[in-house]
Write an enzyme that holds these catalytic residues in place. Sequence first.
Site, PDB file in Angstrom:
ATOM      1  N   ASP A  71      -0.141   3.472   1.690  1.00 51.35           N
ATOM      2  CA  ASP A  71      -1.022   3.750   0.548  1.00 51.35           C
ATOM      3  C   ASP A  71      -0.252   4.593  -0.459  1.00 51.35           C
ATOM      4  O   ASP A  71       0.349   5.599  -0.099  1.00 51.35           O
ATOM      5  CB  ASP A  71      -2.286   4.483   1.015  1.00 51.35           C
ATOM      6  CG  ASP A  71      -3.436   4.345   0.013  1.00 51.35           C
ATOM      7  OD1 ASP A  71      -3.163   4.390  -1.203  1.00 51.35           O
ATOM      8  OD2 ASP A  71      -4.589   4.184   0.444  1.00 51.35           O
ATOM      9  N   SER A  78     -13.824  12.307  -5.540  1.00 47.84           N
ATOM     10  CA  SER A  78     -14.848  11.256  -5.419  1.00 47.84           C
ATOM     11  C   SER A  78     -14.640  10.373  -4.188  1.00 47.84           C
ATOM     12  O   SER A  78     -15.484   9.551  -3.860  1.00 47.84           O
ATOM     13  CB  SER A  78     -14.854  10.383  -6.684  1.00 47.84           C
ATOM     14  OG  SER A  78     -13.645   9.672  -6.766  1.00 47.84           O
ATOM     15  N   LEU A  80     -14.306  11.653  -1.158  1.00 46.93           N
ATOM     16  CA  LEU A  80     -14.815  12.365   0.034  1.00 46.93           C
ATOM     17  C   LEU A  80     -16.204  11.898   0.459  1.00 46.93           C
ATOM     18  O   LEU A  80     -16.599  12.100   1.607  1.00 46.93           O
ATOM     19  CB  LEU A  80     -14.834  13.882  -0.220  1.00 46.93           C
ATOM     20  CG  LEU A  80     -13.486  14.525  -0.592  1.00 46.93           C
ATOM     21  CD1 LEU A  80     -13.635  16.034  -0.698  1.00 46.93           C
ATOM     22  CD2 LEU A  80     -12.386  14.169   0.388  1.00 46.93           C
ATOM     23  N   LYS A  95      -2.561   9.735   0.276  1.00 46.62           N
ATOM     24  CA  LYS A  95      -3.506   9.344   1.326  1.00 46.62           C
ATOM     25  C   LYS A  95      -2.837   8.988   2.648  1.00 46.62           C
ATOM     26  O   LYS A  95      -3.321   9.380   3.716  1.00 46.62           O
ATOM     27  CB  LYS A  95      -4.342   8.146   0.861  1.00 46.62           C
ATOM     28  CG  LYS A  95      -5.378   8.503  -0.182  1.00 46.62           C
ATOM     29  CD  LYS A  95      -6.276   7.318  -0.519  1.00 46.62           C
ATOM     30  CE  LYS A  95      -7.337   7.752  -1.511  1.00 46.62           C
ATOM     31  NZ  LYS A  95      -8.231   6.642  -1.893  1.00 46.62           N
ATOM     32  N   ASP A 139      -8.330  -2.525  -2.125  1.00 42.97           N
ATOM     33  CA  ASP A 139      -9.506  -2.462  -2.993  1.00 42.97           C
ATOM     34  C   ASP A 139      -9.401  -3.348  -4.230  1.00 42.97           C
ATOM     35  O   ASP A 139     -10.091  -3.122  -5.212  1.00 42.97           O
ATOM     36  CB  ASP A 139      -9.765  -1.009  -3.412  1.00 42.97           C
ATOM     37  CG  ASP A 139      -8.643  -0.460  -4.273  1.00 42.97           C
ATOM     38  OD1 ASP A 139      -7.634  -1.160  -4.465  1.00 42.97           O
ATOM     39  OD2 ASP A 139      -8.783   0.676  -4.766  1.00 42.97           O
ATOM     40  N   CYS A 197     -14.633   0.176  -6.746  1.00 48.28           N
ATOM     41  CA  CYS A 197     -15.676   1.116  -6.305  1.00 48.28           C
ATOM     42  C   CYS A 197     -15.950   2.201  -7.343  1.00 48.28           C
ATOM     43  O   CYS A 197     -17.072   2.670  -7.476  1.00 48.28           O
ATOM     44  CB  CYS A 197     -15.274   1.782  -4.995  1.00 48.28           C
ATOM     45  SG  CYS A 197     -15.276   0.652  -3.604  1.00 48.28           S
ATOM     46  N   CYS A 343       6.544 -27.749 -20.131  1.00 46.04           N
ATOM     47  CA  CYS A 343       7.110 -28.942 -20.780  1.00 46.04           C
ATOM     48  C   CYS A 343       8.019 -29.637 -19.779  1.00 46.04           C
ATOM     49  O   CYS A 343       7.932 -29.374 -18.578  1.00 46.04           O
ATOM     50  CB  CYS A 343       7.828 -28.572 -22.060  1.00 46.04           C
ATOM     51  SG  CYS A 343       9.337 -27.640 -21.787  1.00 46.04           S
TER      52      CYS A 343
END
Lengths: 377, 80
Positions: A71, A78, A80, A95, A139, A197, A343
């Site tokens: 990650d 936001s 949590l 993370k 996500d 999200c 083409c």
Amino acid sequence: MQFYHHLPEANMLSRDENKRYSRHVILDKVGMEGQLKLKAAKVLVIGAGGLGCPTLQYLTAAGVGTIGIIDFDKIDISNLQRQILFTPQDLGKNKAEIAAEHLKQLNEHVIFQVYPERLTAENALELFAAYDLVIDGTDNFSTRYLVNDAAVLTNKPLVYGSIYKFQGQVSVFNYENGPTYRCVFPIPPKAGTIKNCSEIGVIGVLSGIIGTQQANEAIKITLGIGTTLSGHLLIYDALKATYMKVAVKKSDDEVQKTLDLKASFKTQDYDLFCGVNTAEKSHEITGEYLKQLLNNDNIRIVDLREEWEEPQLEGSNVERIIMSELQEKMDRFKTDKIVVLVCQTGTRSNNVKQLVEQTLQQSDIKELKGGMEKYGK
Amino acid sequence: MNLNIKYFGRIVEITGVDEERLECSDSINLAEFRSLLLSRYYPDLKGESFQIAVDQEVKSEDFRIDKDCELAILPPFAGG
């Protein structure tokens, strides 16, 4: 001799592990053999967010021997509300790194491989190859198609989970000759209307419900027990507390299209496939990739060739604009869609790209590399 | 015949309902059903990507509906 208890190996459990996993070991379907299978397993979790956190917590507690976590994102306050592995002290930190830190406290017997970076077409194949199974906790659609294709190309089972507001989906892809993500969802949704999200909201507990189901599928696959969700898409509705399980089929065509990407995989632009245009990426598209863009409403494929030129290119999103019509049909290039010029050899498409970009003051038109002469060869 | 239709995910934002009953006099295949849904009921579904499950089984576009059934309109979700 009790000596070896201090030197635990992959094919045996230490005294502490024996006690820790005793409720597993006494299960008929797990036993010592199953617990050792878990210990030997290498599982890669893509995304340590809403789905990744609960999945990781249960896999760690269950004693999966090696867990990879990738990650690039940082922990935001936001998160949590649903990513219950994290605390306010973790805000602003990566993370993957913080997840591993907390998980180590949960179970010291697990080896964590941490990748604090973005999953890309460049690093995916090598990364997947080092694991037995992959769990998708991403996500966005671009990464989901990337994860699917990398799982198919490295032949790894993929445990899929995704959430939307109060509903979630779970499945197992690319397992025992079953369907892949592309077999179920061959065409990505219309870009521009896709939100994540942070824009649409999600009920926090849903992440836990769907994420733990992903962990359950991963554990069943590792142990070889029960019936997995391969061949089925499970849909959960948290508001109604109902599950719907629908049967899905493998499409050999879709699988083949993914396998055909092998040689050029590292240069695939998954954002483009999902209708997200990024001007800094290459403006040239390979023939294998063009096949994937057919019938995709995010893309307008403009065939600049005369009607008699072969091979023909067919798709619901292909339209012909021959060179003599260019000026009168210039409006067709003014669009939210991503324009791909085609083409015969690549010469006309290159000239038209320059002309249209100059005329319309834009710089994001794509073209088929080498033209249709090379297509399908 | 009666078609009991269930909508999921962001499709519900367009239809405004998550379940409804539509009547259909003749047998139709899923491609025809799809264009009927778009042209007669929900033009904003154009460009949306979804699969159709007939009685809990995702079917291909040439599958013919000829009796009462439940149709689930299934888009992929992206969130995680």
